[in-house]
Design a protein around this motif. Structure first.
Motif, PDB file in Angstrom:
ATOM      1  N   ILE A 104     -11.000  -5.397   1.102  1.00  0.00           N
ATOM      2  CA  ILE A 104     -10.647  -4.059   0.603  1.00  0.00           C
ATOM      3  C   ILE A 104     -11.944  -3.275   0.435  1.00  0.00           C
ATOM      4  CG2 ILE A 104      -9.708  -2.741  -1.341  1.00  0.00           C
ATOM      5  CD1 ILE A 104      -7.858  -5.095  -1.947  1.00  0.00           C
ATOM      6  N   ARG A 154     -10.562 -11.380  -9.430  1.00  0.00           N
ATOM      7  CA  ARG A 154     -10.231 -12.362  -8.393  1.00  0.00           C
ATOM      8  C   ARG A 154     -10.500 -13.806  -8.835  1.00  0.00           C
ATOM      9  NH1 ARG A 154      -6.905 -12.144  -4.276  1.00  0.00           N
ATOM     10  NH2 ARG A 154      -8.242 -13.270  -2.846  1.00  0.00           N
ATOM     11  N   GLN A 163       2.544 -16.324  -1.339  1.00  0.00           N
ATOM     12  CA  GLN A 163       1.450 -15.417  -1.705  1.00  0.00           C
ATOM     13  C   GLN A 163       0.197 -16.211  -2.018  1.00  0.00           C
ATOM     14  OE1 GLN A 163       1.162 -12.347  -1.344  1.00  0.00           O
ATOM     15  NE2 GLN A 163       3.297 -11.972  -0.823  1.00  0.00           N
ATOM     16  N   TYR A 201      -5.802  -4.712  -8.292  1.00  0.00           N
ATOM     17  CA  TYR A 201      -5.289  -3.712  -7.350  1.00  0.00           C
ATOM     18  C   TYR A 201      -3.860  -3.986  -6.900  1.00  0.00           C
ATOM     19  CZ  TYR A 201      -6.695  -7.668  -4.514  1.00  0.00           C
ATOM     20  OH  TYR A 201      -6.831  -8.939  -4.041  1.00  0.00           O
ATOM     21  N   CYS A 202      -3.298  -5.142  -7.267  1.00  0.00           N
ATOM     22  CA  CYS A 202      -2.141  -5.665  -6.522  1.00  0.00           C
ATOM     23  C   CYS A 202      -0.797  -5.515  -7.232  1.00  0.00           C
ATOM     24  CB  CYS A 202      -2.391  -7.127  -6.185  1.00  0.00           C
ATOM     25  SG  CYS A 202      -1.115  -7.810  -5.139  1.00  0.00           S
ATOM     26  N   GLN A 246     -11.826 -10.304  -0.104  1.00  0.00           N
ATOM     27  CA  GLN A 246     -11.678  -8.929  -0.643  1.00  0.00           C
ATOM     28  C   GLN A 246     -13.002  -8.178  -0.776  1.00  0.00           C
ATOM     29  OE1 GLN A 246      -8.667  -8.396  -0.381  1.00  0.00           O
ATOM     30  NE2 GLN A 246      -7.493 -10.168  -1.052  1.00  0.00           N
ATOM     31  N   PRO A 266      -8.721 -14.980   2.086  1.00  0.00           N
ATOM     32  CA  PRO A 266      -9.052 -13.587   1.740  1.00  0.00           C
ATOM     33  C   PRO A 266     -10.140 -13.503   0.671  1.00  0.00           C
ATOM     34  CG  PRO A 266      -6.681 -13.909   1.781  1.00  0.00           C
ATOM     35  CD  PRO A 266      -7.300 -15.280   1.818  1.00  0.00           C
ATOM     36  N   PHE A 285      -8.735  -3.051   4.637  1.00  0.00           N
ATOM     37  CA  PHE A 285      -7.908  -2.000   4.037  1.00  0.00           C
ATOM     38  C   PHE A 285      -8.747  -1.093   3.156  1.00  0.00           C
ATOM     39  CE2 PHE A 285      -5.678  -6.118   4.074  1.00  0.00           C
ATOM     40  CZ  PHE A 285      -4.657  -5.843   4.967  1.00  0.00           C
ATOM     41  N   LYS A 286      -8.347   0.193   3.109  1.00  0.00           N
ATOM     42  CA  LYS A 286      -8.914   1.082   2.102  1.00  0.00           C
ATOM     43  C   LYS A 286      -8.143   0.822   0.818  1.00  0.00           C
ATOM     44  CE  LYS A 286      -8.073   4.686   4.720  1.00  0.00           C
ATOM     45  NZ  LYS A 286      -7.850   6.062   5.139  1.00  0.00           N
ATOM     46  N   TYR A 287      -8.844   0.777  -0.300  1.00  0.00           N
ATOM     47  CA  TYR A 287      -8.150   0.566  -1.573  1.00  0.00           C
ATOM     48  C   TYR A 287      -7.068   1.641  -1.759  1.00  0.00           C
ATOM     49  CZ  TYR A 287      -7.049   1.076  -6.455  1.00  0.00           C
ATOM     50  OH  TYR A 287      -6.351   1.236  -7.620  1.00  0.00           O
ATOM     51  N   ARG A 333       0.858  -1.188   0.000  1.00  0.00           N
ATOM     52  CA  ARG A 333       0.000   0.000   0.000  1.00  0.00           C
ATOM     53  C   ARG A 333       0.891   1.234   0.000  1.00  0.00           C
ATOM     54  NH1 ARG A 333      -2.712  -3.934   2.346  1.00  0.00           N
ATOM     55  NH2 ARG A 333      -1.383  -3.833   4.167  1.00  0.00           N
TER      56      ARG A 333
HETATM   57  N1  SAM Z   1      -1.874 -13.191  -1.929  1.00  0.00           N
HETATM   58  C1  SAM Z   1      -2.863 -12.886  -0.962  1.00  0.00           C
HETATM   59  C2  SAM Z   1      -4.245 -13.047  -1.557  1.00  0.00           C
HETATM   60  O1  SAM Z   1      -4.422 -13.120  -2.755  1.00  0.00           O
HETATM   61  O2  SAM Z   1      -5.185 -13.050  -0.803  1.00  0.00           O
HETATM   62  C3  SAM Z   1      -2.724 -11.502  -0.393  1.00  0.00           C
HETATM   63  C4  SAM Z   1      -1.471 -10.776  -0.433  1.00  0.00           C
HETATM   64  S1  SAM Z   1      -1.460  -9.088   0.065  1.00  0.00           S
HETATM   65  C5  SAM Z   1       0.163  -9.027   0.693  1.00  0.00           C
HETATM   66  C6  SAM Z   1      -2.404  -8.966   1.531  1.00  0.00           C
HETATM   67  C7  SAM Z   1      -3.650  -8.160   1.396  1.00  0.00           C
HETATM   68  O3  SAM Z   1      -3.358  -6.812   1.126  1.00  0.00           O
HETATM   69  C8  SAM Z   1      -4.599  -8.563   0.287  1.00  0.00           C
HETATM   70  O4  SAM Z   1      -5.354  -9.683   0.593  1.00  0.00           O
HETATM   71  C9  SAM Z   1      -5.432  -7.332   0.112  1.00  0.00           C
HETATM   72  O5  SAM Z   1      -6.561  -7.365   0.965  1.00  0.00           O
HETATM   73  C10 SAM Z   1      -4.503  -6.210   0.569  1.00  0.00           C
HETATM   74  N2  SAM Z   1      -4.088  -5.400  -0.567  1.00  0.00           N
HETATM   75  C11 SAM Z   1      -3.298  -5.741  -1.604  1.00  0.00           C
HETATM   76  N3  SAM Z   1      -3.167  -4.716  -2.483  1.00  0.00           N
HETATM   77  C12 SAM Z   1      -3.910  -3.700  -1.979  1.00  0.00           C
HETATM   78  C13 SAM Z   1      -4.198  -2.367  -2.436  1.00  0.00           C
HETATM   79  N4  SAM Z   1      -3.713  -1.901  -3.565  1.00  0.00           N
HETATM   80  N5  SAM Z   1      -5.006  -1.592  -1.643  1.00  0.00           N
HETATM   81  C14 SAM Z   1      -5.513  -2.049  -0.497  1.00  0.00           C
HETATM   82  N6  SAM Z   1      -5.274  -3.294  -0.025  1.00  0.00           N
HETATM   83  C15 SAM Z   1      -4.482  -4.113  -0.768  1.00  0.00           C
END
Ligand code: SAM
Ligand code: SF4
Length: 398
Positions: A259, A231, A155, A117-118, A219, A217, A288-290, A9
């Motif tokens: 999120i 997803r 992950q 988002y990731c 989301q 998770p 989390f907030k996006y 984030r």
């Molecule tokens: N690989 C895991 C999965 O797919 O569920 C999650 C990995 S991530 C390190 C952990 C969490 O961070 C995610 O499940 C998501 O809720 C949150 N996250 C990831 N990218 C984000 C973003 N751009 N904004 C807000 N939350 C985010």
């Protein structure tokens, strides 16, 4: 001075450059390196923003770390490890472990999904699994050293695929690690719901060493938002996995990530997430907030949710979950549960333990001549509960 970084984030990323300035003052005459996801994402730009940094290296390049140190020692002040085009995993015997009872083992690195988002697929590279032999060797060695709890990490651990001829899938690996002598608890994280297959629940049901906890998770509770997030599952498909767990032989604690405020999330979509919380009754969640991230496809999406609205949704979600946790934890009063003792709260005169379901329980134990109970497995009767933990008294004689 090696600084390991996170860019999941925006907030985490912002901290990096502030800290680097502070480190500069604290670490005169030292050589500075930035590792991890901000290193991968920002690359050589870090040398411009923080000229005292001499090494920038993402996690996919850790196998080449030795060579990079040689370059630093030779006086090179712009050393980089930024390629993510790799099939290697970082298999090293030199893992620092701070907890003498619980050890983490990474079984798979990188991610092949592309959640909108990731940033992870851009910072960690493609999925690479370690061989089952190397994971099993490490787990056996840890058991021999006295570790009793193992946490398998990745992950998306569910897409683990043994690259050796043995060809184990994740459920097989899980079952085999749990059979190692001396290992009393095995946990794993994180699961992607799409790859969470019934065989994992069956393996868990078959051996209580596999802990009573699944982090799955979700989301969002809205199928429309899940599709926009890419997803790869619908709400119904997710709920089918929850049903497997609810109908399993043991009671599993369920936790998730949410999120709020993803682009295009309407009030109605958000209500669907709240409704999912009612339906699943999670034991805990991370919310989390996006946060818009570089390179990700969501950056191009319209219908941004305003910051205040994200904050409002987050607060409502957390309040709802808090009420669920208060109720669920209260249901455990009177139960006797096995805990691994993790520490001592001297001020309160309590020991801190964790159940197989990952709940923390703070408990009293009769005076035992000052001997530490840390690392022991004890039975504890739950006497009180709060939103985030339990309170109890030892039911074991030590
Ligand atoms: N690989 C895991 C999965 O797919 O569920 C999650 C990995 S991530 C390190 C952990 C969490 O961070 C995610 O499940 C998501 O809720 C949150 N996250 C990831 N990218 C984000 C973003 N751009 N904004 C807000 N939350 C985010
Ligand atoms: Fe990120 Fe997890 Fe999606 Fe991979 S599966 S892209 S790590 S949220």
């Amino acid at each position: 001075m090696l600084y390991n970084t996170c860019s999941i984030r925006d907030k985490a990323e912002q901290k990096v450059f502030n800290r680097l300035q502070n480190f500069k003052k604290a670490g005169k005459d030292k050589i500075f390196g930035v590792l991890g996801c901000v290193a991968q994402q920002e690359g050589e730009k870090i040398f411009d923003r923080a000229p005292h940094v001499s090494l920038v290296c993402g996690s996919a390049s850790y196998p080449k770390f030795g060579e990079m140190l040689v370059q630093l020692e030779a006086g090179n002040r712009h050393v980089t490890g930024l390629s993510i085009d790799t099939e290697e995993t970082f298999d090293t015997p030199f893992t620092r472990r701070d907890n003498p009872h619980r050890a983490y083992i990474t079984i798979i690195e990188g991610c092949d999904k592309s959640c909108a988002y990731c940033v992870v697929p851009f910072t960690r590279g493609p999925e690479r699994s370690r061989t089952s032999a190397s994971v099993m060797d490490e787990a056996r060695r840890l058991a021999a050293e006295g570790y009793s709890e193992i946490q398998l990490l990745g992950q998306n651990v569910n897409s683990y695929r043994d690259p050796s001829a043995a060809g184990w899938d994740f459920a097989t690996l899980l079952a085999r690690v749990a059979e190692i002598d001396g290992i009393r608890r095995v946990r794993y994280t994180t699961s992607h719901p799409r790859d969470f297959v019934k065989a994992i629940v069956d393996a868990m049901d078959a051996n209580p060493v596999l802990c009573d906890h699944v982090h799955l998770p979700v989301q969002s509770g809205s199928t429309k938002v899940l599709a926009a997030m890419d997803r790869l599952y619908t709400r119904d498909e997710y709920m089918r996995r929850i049903d497997w767990l609810k109908n399993a032989k043991r009671r599993y604690s369920l936790t998730t990530d949410i999120i709020v405020g993803f682009p295009g999330e309407t009030e109605d979509d958000f209500q669907k997430t709240l409704d999912l919380l009612d339906q699943v009754q999670y034991d805990s969640l991370f919310s989390f907030k996006y946060s818009p991230r570089p390179n990700t496809s969501a950056l191009q999406m319209e219908d941004r949710v305003a910051e205040e609205e994200k904050q409002r949704r987050l607060a409502i979600l957390q309040e709802k979950q808090r009420a669920i946790q208060i109720r669920r934890n209260a249901e455990l009063i009177g139960e006797i549960r096995e805990v691994l003792v993790e520490g001592r709260n001297h001020a309160l005169g309590q020991w801190i333990g964790r159940g197989s379901d990952h709940r923390t329980i703070n408990f009293t134990h009769p005076e035992n001549g000052g001997e530490s109970l840390v690392g022991r497995y004890l039975h504890v009767r739950v006497t009180r509960s709060g939103p985030n933990s339990l309170v109890g008294e030892s039911a074991s004689v030590v």
